[in-house]
Scaffold this motif. Structure first.
Motif: not given
Length: 482
Positions: A44-47, A59-62, A75-87
């Motif tokens: 189960l790959d939940v995101r 600060e902890a996001l990339r 065109e509206l710009q979307v900025e996406a950032f990624e972090g983790t929570l318990d993997g």
């Protein structure tokens, strides 16, 4: 070959990143509970995907990419950032409509309508940007329900039948604003649906109509919304969708809410060491300025000050007790009229009532761990988590028999239950609690029965997995059908 189910889980809030209400608890815990159910045969790959609210620390996001979605000729710009929570990967989406709205939820319908429409549609485009394909879109409440609607429109436009959607109902009366013009500006047509005409322009009804599955957050609430009192005008629609409607009880974070390890308590305890619990009661009484008396029944209430929560019922019902031996501490903020009503009761009964009109997570836990009875006289309660926490902490719940309260509290076994949303009915239940309180062994039996219940996510999460499997099978059948 092992099966993989990819779930795109969308919510307006999720602990520990941002929390306003119970949805934050669910969205912060359920996705992790789902991932924990992965086996050698099923992954189960939940995101989790959230708006990049201004209160979220970045600060902890990339950075995870920049892309755009079409709004009219712009065109509206979307900025996406990624972090983790318990993997678990967690994505945060930002853009002008999200920045413009400011707070998580505002009182401006136009700003919120634009914000959450933008977020829902931007979230649909995110998988393409991160090179990952969802099988299920799991949306929650009106803020993300339009993702189900947008997903259905994509299936029409792209002639694809693969991605299924689920909308979870946490609070049906909040359906969102009229977004007809906003949807049109994003190129989404308004469908000719079997919804009432007034509902065809609102995010929650549109998402429910477009979804492949509808989940109410307790079995009783799933039944209640079929009827006029709780259906909010959509009861006929739900009756026509009973084949895709189910009720799955919310769980709670049992690791965080554990009286054996909770550092906010004066004394940690479990069902075998209830004799330590009175130390927490004394600490709570001292903190809020009530007389420190061990044999006075102490009622506690942690709530949003809202008519839904029956705050007025509780205040009127307690006032009817008069000079009986009791104390009451109320923690919550919201409706100014209810706050004033509570403060007035405190003024009238300064030796037994304390009202704290703010949000205080530490004090909330101390109320769970120190009060004798936890009050939830809700007019409606889709699920509720506070009654689960209170039982885990040996605080006996006194609730109205609605929604998840009906599903989790058993009268005279784990708590006190009343039926009518009236002060008199509530007062009768309170008097039953007061009558039982002096009988220590019987009182302890109620506490232990509640503490023995398992409200962890493991059971409910398995029900979601079963539903996901069913949706994937249905989706494959759609693909196989010419």
């Amino acid at each position: 070959m092992p099966q993989t189910i990819n779930i795109l889980f969308l919510a307006a809030e999720a602990e520990p990143f941002v929390k306003v209400g119970g949805l934050g608890d669910v969205a912060g815990t359920l996705p992790r509970a789902l991932r924990a159910l992965s086996t050698d045969d099923l992954k189960l790959d939940v995101r989790l995907v959230l708006p990049m609210h201004s209160v979220i620390k970045s600060e902890a996001l990339r950075p995870a990419g920049i892309y755009s979605i079409q709004r009219g000729k712009t065109e509206l710009q979307v900025e996406a950032f990624e972090g983790t929570l318990d993997g678990m990967p967690v994505y945060f989406l930002n853009g002008d409509p999200i920045r413009a709205a400011g707070s998580v939820y505002s009182s401006n319908n136009k700003l919120d309508g634009e914000k959450y429409t933008f977020f829902s549609l931007a979230a649909l485009e995110l998988p393409r940007q991160i090179n990952w394909s969802p099988d299920i879109i799991h949306a929650n409440d009106w803020h993300t329900a339009l993702a189900a609607y947008g997903n259905l429109v994509k299936r029409w436009d792209e002639k694809t039948r693969r991605v299924s959607s689920l909308v979870a109902i946490h609070n049906l009366p909040f359906m969102g604003p009229d977004v007809s013009e906003i949807l049109e500006s994003y190129g989404l047509p308004l469908a000719n649906t079997d919804l009432p005409s007034w509902a065809r322009v609102m995010p929650m009804p549109l998402g429910l109509w477009a979804s492949d599955a509808i989940v109410a957050v307790s079995p009783t609430y799933a039944d209640e919304i079929l009827h006029e009192e709780f259906g909010c005008g959509l009861q006929d629609f739900f009756r026509n969708r009973t084949d895709s409607l189910s009720g799955i009880l919310n769980g709670m974070d049992t690791a965080s809410f554990d009286p054996q390890t909770d550092s906010t308590l004066a004394a940690n305890f479990n069902a075998d060491t209830l004799s330590l619990r009175p130390q927490n009661k004394a600490a709570l009484q001292e903190r809020v300025g009530l007389p420190v008396i061990s044999d006075v029944p102490l009622f506690g209430m942690v709530t949003r000050m809202d008519v839904q929560k029956g705050v007025d019922i509780a205040l009127r019902g307690l006032k009817m007790l008069g000079k009986q031996n009791w104390q009451f501490v109320l923690l919550g903020a919201g409706d100014p009229k209810l706050e004033a009503m509570a403060k007035k009761l405190q003024e009238e009964m300064p030796d037994r009532v304390r009202v704290e009109t703010r949000y205080d997570a530490k004090l909330a836990r101390q109320i769970y761990g120190g009060a004798d009875v936890f009050l939830m006289p809700s007019r409606y309660e889709p699920c509720g988590i506070s009654q689960m926490i209170s039982m885990r902490y040996g605080c006996i719940p006194l609730v109205r028999a609605v929604g998840g309260l009906h599903d989790t509290v058993t009268d005279s076994e784990t708590g006190f239950v009343f039926v009518e949303a009236k002060a008199k009915s509530f007062n009768d239940a309170v008097r039953r609690a007061l009558a039982l309180y002096p009988y220590h062994s019987r009182w302890a039996a109620l506490q232990k029965a509640g503490m023995a219940l398992d409200f962890s996510w493991s059971h409910s999460a398995r029900k979601y997995v079963d539903l996901y499997k069913k949706l994937v099978e249905t989706s494959r059948a759609r693909i196989a059908t010419p």
